[in-house]
Structure formats: C-alpha cells, structure tokens
Design an enzyme around this catalytic site. Structure first.
Site, PDB file in Angstrom:
ATOM      1  N   GLU A 189      17.868 -77.098   3.340  1.00  0.00           N
ATOM      2  CA  GLU A 189      18.773 -78.045   3.996  1.00  0.00           C
ATOM      3  C   GLU A 189      18.235 -78.506   5.357  1.00  0.00           C
ATOM      4  O   GLU A 189      17.766 -79.614   5.518  1.00  0.00           O
ATOM      5  CB  GLU A 189      20.155 -77.406   4.178  1.00  0.00           C
ATOM      6  CG  GLU A 189      20.946 -77.271   2.896  1.00  0.00           C
ATOM      7  CD  GLU A 189      21.641 -78.558   2.460  1.00  0.00           C
ATOM      8  OE1 GLU A 189      21.441 -79.598   3.120  1.00  0.00           O
ATOM      9  OE2 GLU A 189      22.354 -78.521   1.448  1.00  0.00           O
ATOM     10  N   SER A 236      27.096 -84.187   2.877  1.00  0.00           N
ATOM     11  CA  SER A 236      26.993 -83.910   4.306  1.00  0.00           C
ATOM     12  C   SER A 236      28.338 -84.177   4.966  1.00  0.00           C
ATOM     13  O   SER A 236      29.333 -83.564   4.591  1.00  0.00           O
ATOM     14  CB  SER A 236      25.852 -84.721   4.912  1.00  0.00           C
ATOM     15  OG  SER A 236      25.545 -84.267   6.211  1.00  0.00           O
ATOM     16  N   HIS A 263      17.805 -81.635   3.232  1.00  0.00           N
ATOM     17  CA  HIS A 263      19.158 -82.163   3.333  1.00  0.00           C
ATOM     18  C   HIS A 263      19.203 -83.623   2.892  1.00  0.00           C
ATOM     19  O   HIS A 263      18.358 -84.432   3.272  1.00  0.00           O
ATOM     20  CB  HIS A 263      19.626 -82.046   4.788  1.00  0.00           C
ATOM     21  CG  HIS A 263      21.055 -82.415   5.012  1.00  0.00           C
ATOM     22  ND1 HIS A 263      22.100 -81.660   4.525  1.00  0.00           N
ATOM     23  CD2 HIS A 263      21.625 -83.452   5.691  1.00  0.00           C
ATOM     24  CE1 HIS A 263      23.244 -82.205   4.895  1.00  0.00           C
ATOM     25  NE2 HIS A 263      22.986 -83.300   5.596  1.00  0.00           N
TER      26      HIS A 263
END
Length: 508
Positions: A331, A209, A417
């Site tokens: 995600e 990320s 995610h």
C-alpha cells in the site's frame, strides 16, 4: 432561461440521433449516447450548485427542467489542487458547480439490473467520477447499471468555523459537506435509477482509499441507512479517527471549528464572518492542503457521521449488508514510520519492548520501515473490520491484491496503493503503460467478482476460484496474484496480531 433552453435544444438536435437513449428523472427528461451497446448519460445534476450562499451548506434540491436535457458530456471537476498525474482525476474544467453524476447501462436489458455506485478516492482532496479510469462501460457490459459521482473536496467539502456554526439554522448539521453530497447522490439513485434500468432495491456502493473511507462511514451513517444493500471497501483504512465539529477528538486533536478558525487566522482574513468566508476566492481555500489522515477531512458531524468507524463496528451498529473489503500488498511502501506526518506518527506510542518484538517480526529494521505503515494503516484495520462484520452475522469477503505488471516501474515489491482500480473497472487501457495478457486475465477476474457480488451479495460464480466467506473460514482471503486468484490464509498474520495487541493498548 429562454436562451439556455434554446441552446440545450439546439445541442440536442445537433449531437443526438433520433434513437439516442432517453430517461426520465425527477428533475426532467435526459438524452444520452449509446456506444457499443451501452447507454451513457453524463453530467446529470443531483443537487443544486453549492455556490455563493450555498457554499458550506447541505446539498439542496437539483434544478428542474421540462425540455429534454442533453447528457453527453461530463460535468466540471470539483475544485482541487493539480492532479500531479493521478489517473483518478478527470479533465478540466473545474468549478464549485460540480455536483453531477454519470450513468452507464446496457441498451438491451430485461428487468431491473443491479446498481453499482462508485465513490472515488484522493484523500478527500482530489479526484472525480469523470476520469477515464472510472468509465463504467465495461462493468455495465457485465449486466449492471454503473454510477460515478463528484462530491465536494478539501475545504469546500470538509470545513467548519465558529462563524458558520453561529449562522446555521437549528437542526442543520455542518462541516461534513462532502459526505452529505454522497448521501444526496445515493438519494438521487434511489429516486431515479429505475428510469435507467437499475434496481433501486439492489444498490452496491464501492470506493477506494478516501472513497473506501467514505464507504466505511456510509456503513455506520444513520442518514445513509437503506440507501444501499451491499458494499465494497478498497484500501479504506478503518482505524482512522474522526474530528468532532465543536470539541476535541478522542485523542485530543482540535475540533473542526478550531481548525477552521486557525486556518482563517493564518489566511489573515480581515473579516471572519460567514459572509466573508463565502466570498473567499476558491483557489485561496486550497492552501495549505487539508490533512486527510490528520483529521481535517474526517468530520464527526452528529448526523451523517456520529462516531468513529471502528467504535461503531465493534458495537455492531454498522449496516449488516454483504461486504467485500481488502487491501493491496504494498500500500504505502514509500511512507516510512520515521517521517513527520500523521502516518509516521502511527508507531510513536510503541514501548521499547513492543518495538523490539515488531522489528523481529518484520525481519529487522529494513523490513519494519518498508511495511509497518501499510500494516498499521490498512492491513490490520481491514482484518479487524472483517472480523467484526462477520461476527455481526453479515456475509464478509476479504481480499489481498498483489498483481504487479511487468511494466511497473516502482520498486515497491508488490501492488502499490490504488493500483487495483483499472482492474476493478476492467479499464487497463487508461493507465498509460503497456499491460499484458496476465493483467487482462486479472482485470477480467476482478470485474467479474465485483459484478457478481453486486448481483447477489456473493462474488462467487462458475468458472472462478472459490472466494471463502470470512465468517465461515476465519482469516482466509482471496489473493489476486500474477498467477490468478487463489484462496489462502491471510499473509503475515503474526505481524497483524502484534498490531492488534498494540492498538488494544493505545486505543482501547
């Protein structure tokens, strides 16, 4: 100083047995702890505490010591908002004095080992290298030296103001302090990791990320060139736009200094001098939270980061090192293109004809709303970066993570995610819910691929399904699925082709 030295000596005597692992650093000797054949050293300072007059200054040299320093406990979290259950945030305390790192290495080793440096995510607002999720023991057990780091977050790490700019010495950059910290940590690794059994000439950076976005920026950073030799980008965006310190961005977003001045105005500071800014209580700087994708935390400072990531990759200016990069199958499944946020704005420039074509490609409005933000922000940008890196002649390996535990309570229809993190570290026990043998096999596979890549720049090895190199097999990737890893064509290529054409029009 004398009392501090005596306390450290007493701590060392009471907590460290005579055979405790020891290492030499340029700051001084350190003593760690061995657990199940892995030497651990925690809370090692790699820079001076960025407090007082050093708030919003580049990282300065770490303090030195002469007596052995105990390295048994993690350092403090960098100041940040509450964790809200994110397992990527370690335990309190929290402090601006937080520039520490942690090292794990096999006790028994012959010759220098590959080094893996983890850069945590959290939108550059949250996270730490101290979370149990990122404990490096299980990766180190595979024959690597693992390093996790803390770096300044939020307005402590990504902030500028005209008053701060006015006082900077000539030639000193500003604004991008979190990225400067990361570079300083890599310099510490270069200078010291040999004392822990690591090979300073074989360093892999990996992050997820915002940590993946940090890796993309290190790939294009003049300041980081030569400090690493391989890289892994996990869900690290790619088409995100940076914010210059003193001028608008390419799309017209206000400069970082204008953003800082606007925040100070809203905070109703009676004095906006550099001295007054540095005197603001830490908790006041947390409100309102900076916007990561909105540009608050993505400075282009002119020294560490000089341009946008996609621009640099398109021109071949990135470090041409072996690269793994990829995304998860669901995600941002909860983020809709209709919401008011920088992610919701991604499709705002679509023409009517483009929107009709997109809806058709996604099987209607429901599918579009469920998947287009993930594709716009993650999946198409990572494919674009992979193509550009392979075109530059560097080994490139693309993946898709689609392991979904039976115990996953989210209605995501895939891997959400950040859900790959416990698999990469082989730390499934840290996620707070029961995971089965299927997940254990997936974790073994991912950790084996990642450490093999750190050793040789190629994740492949005997007994594992072959991972296609992207330059030789374009648009093929390795998918980590419930039934195990499998090489296959990139899923949903038609959607990504539409997005590529859309971006070519709106961001030429």
């Amino acid at each position: 100083m004398i009392l501090a030295s005596l306390f450290a000596a007493l701590t060392l005597m009471t907590q460290s047995p005579p055979d405790a692992p020891r290492a030499e650093t340029r700051q001084g000797p350190v003593v760690g702890r061995t657990v199940d054949g892995i030497d651990g050293f925690k809370g090692l300072p790699y820079a001076a505490p960025p407090v007082g007059a050093l708030r919003w200054r580049p990282p300065q040299a770490a303090p030195v010591w002469t007596d052995p320093r105990p390295a048994l406990d993690y350092g403090a979290l960098c100041v940040q908002p509450p964790a809200n259950g994110d397992p990527g945030v370690g335990p309190l305390p929290m402090s601006e004095d937080c520039l520490t790192l942690n090292v794990w290495a096999p006790t028994e080793r012959t010759g220098p080992l590959p080094v893996m440096v983890w850069i945590h995510g959290g939108g550059f607002n949250n996270g730490s290298g101290t979370a149990a999720l990122y404990d490096g023991e299980n990766l180190a057990r595979r024959g690597a030296v693992v390093v996790t780091i803390n770096y300044r977050l939020g307005r402590f790490g990504f902030f500028d103001h005209p008053a701060l700019a006015a006082e900077r010495p000539q030639g000193e950059t500003g604004g991008n302090y979190g990225m400067m910290d990361i570079v300083a940590a890599l310099e510490w690794v270069r200078d010291n990791i040999g004392g822990f059994g690591g090979d300073a000439g074989n360093v892999t950076i990996f992050g997820e990320s915002a940590g993946g976005a940090a890796v993309t920026r290190l790939m294009i950073s003049p300041a980081a060139r030569g400090l690493f030799h391989k890289a892994v980008i996990q869900s690290g965006l790619g088409r995100d736009e940076g914010t210059p310190l003193d001028r608008p961005s390419a799309s017209g977003r206000s400069s970082l200094q204008d953003r800082g001045a606007a925040w100070a105005d809203r905070a109703d500071l009676p004095d906006a001098s550099a001295e007054a800014l540095r005197a603001i209580p830490a908790e006041r700087l947390l409100r309102p939270a900076p916007s990561f994708y909105g540009g608050d935390n993505l400075p282009i400072d002119g020294a560490v980061v000089t341009e946008d990531v996609m621009t640099a990759f398109a021109a071949g200016r990135q470090a041409r090192v072996p690269l793994i990069l990829g995304t998860n199958s669901a995600e941002f499944w909860w983020v809709k293109p209709t919401e008011i946020s920088p992610y919701g704005e991604l499709d705002d420039a679509m023409t009517t004809a483009e929107r009709v074509a997109f809806h058709a490609a996604y099987g209607g409005l429901e599918g579009y709303n469920a998947h287009v933000v993930s594709d716009l922000a993650f999946n198409e940008p990572v494919r674009a970066l992979a193509r550009l890196h392979a075109k530059a002649g560097a080994p490139t390996y693309l993946y898709r993570f689609d392991v979904v535990p039976d115990s996953n309570p989210e209605p995501s229809g895939g891997a959400t995610h950040a859900s790959e993190r416990p698999y990469v570290f082989d730390n499934l026990h840290t996620v707070g819910r029961p995971l089965g043998e299927r997940d254990a096999r997936a974790a073994t596979a991912m950790a084996d691929y990642w450490t093999a890549f750190a050793r040789a720049g190629d994740p492949n090895g005997q007994g594992r399904p072959a991972w296609p190199e992207f330059g030789r097999e374009p648009d093929r990737l390795l998918e980590f699925a419930n039934d195990g890893p499998e090489a296959k064509p990139m899923p949903f290529k038609d959607r990504l082709d539409l997005i590529e054409t859309f971006y070519a029009r709106v961001r030429p």
